[in-house]
Design an enzyme around this catalytic site. Structure first.
Site, mmCIF file in Angstrom:
data_model
loop_
_atom_site.group_PDB
_atom_site.id
_atom_site.type_symbol
_atom_site.label_atom_id
_atom_site.label_comp_id
_atom_site.label_asym_id
_atom_site.label_seq_id
_atom_site.Cartn_x
_atom_site.Cartn_y
_atom_site.Cartn_z
ATOM 1 C CG HIS A 165 -25.948 -20.253 31.204
ATOM 2 N ND1 HIS A 165 -25.338 -21.130 32.073
ATOM 3 C CD2 HIS A 165 -25.107 -19.183 31.116
ATOM 4 C CE1 HIS A 165 -24.206 -20.615 32.494
ATOM 5 N NE2 HIS A 165 -24.029 -19.440 31.927
ATOM 6 C CG HIS B 254 -22.999 -17.037 29.280
ATOM 7 N ND1 HIS B 254 -23.196 -16.591 30.565
ATOM 8 C CD2 HIS B 254 -23.546 -16.102 28.459
ATOM 9 C CE1 HIS B 254 -23.850 -15.436 30.513
ATOM 10 N NE2 HIS B 254 -24.081 -15.117 29.259
ATOM 11 C CG ASP C 156 -18.326 -19.533 30.856
ATOM 12 O OD1 ASP C 156 -19.350 -19.113 30.288
ATOM 13 O OD2 ASP C 156 -18.178 -19.514 32.102
ATOM 14 C CG HIS C 157 -21.499 -22.422 31.393
ATOM 15 N ND1 HIS C 157 -21.675 -22.964 32.651
ATOM 16 C CD2 HIS C 157 -21.007 -21.175 31.594
ATOM 17 C CE1 HIS C 157 -21.314 -22.077 33.562
ATOM 18 N NE2 HIS C 157 -20.907 -20.982 32.951
ATOM 19 C CG HIS D 226 -26.034 -15.844 34.545
ATOM 20 N ND1 HIS D 226 -25.036 -14.941 34.821
ATOM 21 C CD2 HIS D 226 -25.494 -16.753 33.687
ATOM 22 C CE1 HIS D 226 -23.943 -15.288 34.153
ATOM 23 N NE2 HIS D 226 -24.192 -16.381 33.452
ATOM 24 C CG ASP E 298 -22.603 -19.267 35.300
ATOM 25 O OD1 ASP E 298 -22.079 -20.257 35.852
ATOM 26 O OD2 ASP E 298 -22.051 -18.648 34.363
ATOM 27 C CG HIS F 162 -18.055 -20.078 37.113
ATOM 28 N ND1 HIS F 162 -17.006 -19.903 36.245
ATOM 29 C CD2 HIS F 162 -19.185 -19.901 36.395
ATOM 30 C CE1 HIS F 162 -17.487 -19.628 35.034
ATOM 31 N NE2 HIS F 162 -18.811 -19.624 35.093
#
Ligand code: ZN
Ligand code: FE
Length: 257
Positions: free
Chosen positions: A54, A56, A58-59, A113, A130, A169
């Site tokens: 996805h 985001h 942080d990915h 998500h 996620d 995570h």
């Protein structure tokens, strides 16, 4: 296929998938450049593909630099996310097949998500970003509870208990405390808390888990179980009867747990 688990940032995971036959490799979630680049060099593999679960930050934080270092690498994500994931070369839809070296995987679109959430199944290895966590699921930033419920059901339905689940995570222990709150009598949860505590204390990770373990201990996959149905009734005075309403209520309880 071999899988290298690469912890990144504070509690994220990137994964490096290696086709042992060809020496070609793929990344699931290019979280950070340095840890990934280092492992690729150490193993001497050829990076050919990057799969994004996805959009985001942080990915996908390592995406730009990895593409600079490995020009020609194929970058694949959900087709609807072309405007918010840079450098995409392959636009994916639900059910598509992806390939690197002689390894083949199947793509699952799992909105909830985010609207463009993707999971990837390579043989007995499922990468869930996620969407599905160890004993939990992602927060509903861009989807309805019903969408997430359906995504989780279609993702896990029909998979063998032994399929390994690689999530985005390290949230498992905190999630398990919530599992225990929802189902205090679930012995599988108690055993998994003990296991996870030992593994983490030794510097290990709880990823991968298995489909079987998730089905036993993840409340978001257990919304048809009477004990799980009871909790929202007790805490939110909600008479949730169908699994989607139970899921909605359990997700709400988790958001404020
Ligand atoms: Zn996310
Ligand atoms: Fe994340």
């Amino acid at each position: 296929m071999k899988v290298e688990i690469i912890p990144c940032l504070f509690d994220n995971f990137s994964y490096l998938l290696v086709c042992e036959e060809s020496g070609k490799a793929a990344i699931v979630d290019p979280v950070e450049y340095y840890p990934l680049s280092r492992v690729i060099k150490r193993l001497g593999v050829e990076l050919t593909s990057i799969y994004c679960t996805h959009h985001h930050a942080d990915h996908i934080g390592g995406l730009d630099e990895l593409c600079q270092e490995f020009p020609g690498v194929d970058v694949a994500a959900f087709k609807g996310d072309a405007a918010r994931i840079p450098r995409l070369t392959t636009l994916l839809g639900d059910g598509d097949i992806v390939k690197f070296g002689s390894v083949q995987g199947r793509v699952k679109h799992t909105p909830g998500h985010t609207s463009g959430g993707m999971c990837f199944l390579f043989g007995g290895h499922l990468f869930t970003g996620d969407t599905l966590f160890g004993a939990g699921c992602g927060r509903l930033f861009e989807g309805t509870p019903e969408q997430m419920y359906n995504s989780l059901q279609s993702l896990t339905k029909g998979l063998d208990a032994g399929v390994k689940v690689y999530f985005g995570h390290e949230y498992t222990l905190a999630n398990l405390k919530f599992s225990q709150f929802i189902e205090p009598g679930n012995r599988g949860v108690i055993a998994r808390i003990a296991d996870a505590t030992t593994v983490l204390a030794g510097g290990g990770t709880t990823t991968p888990s298995t489909i079987g373990l998730e089905k036993q201990t993840n409340p978001f996959l257990r919304c048809d179980i009477e004990d799980v149905r009871q909790k929202p009734a007790e805490k939110l005075l909600l008479d949730a009867t169908d699994p989607v309403s139970v899921f909605t209520a359990v997700r709400r309880l988790k958001d404020s747990y």
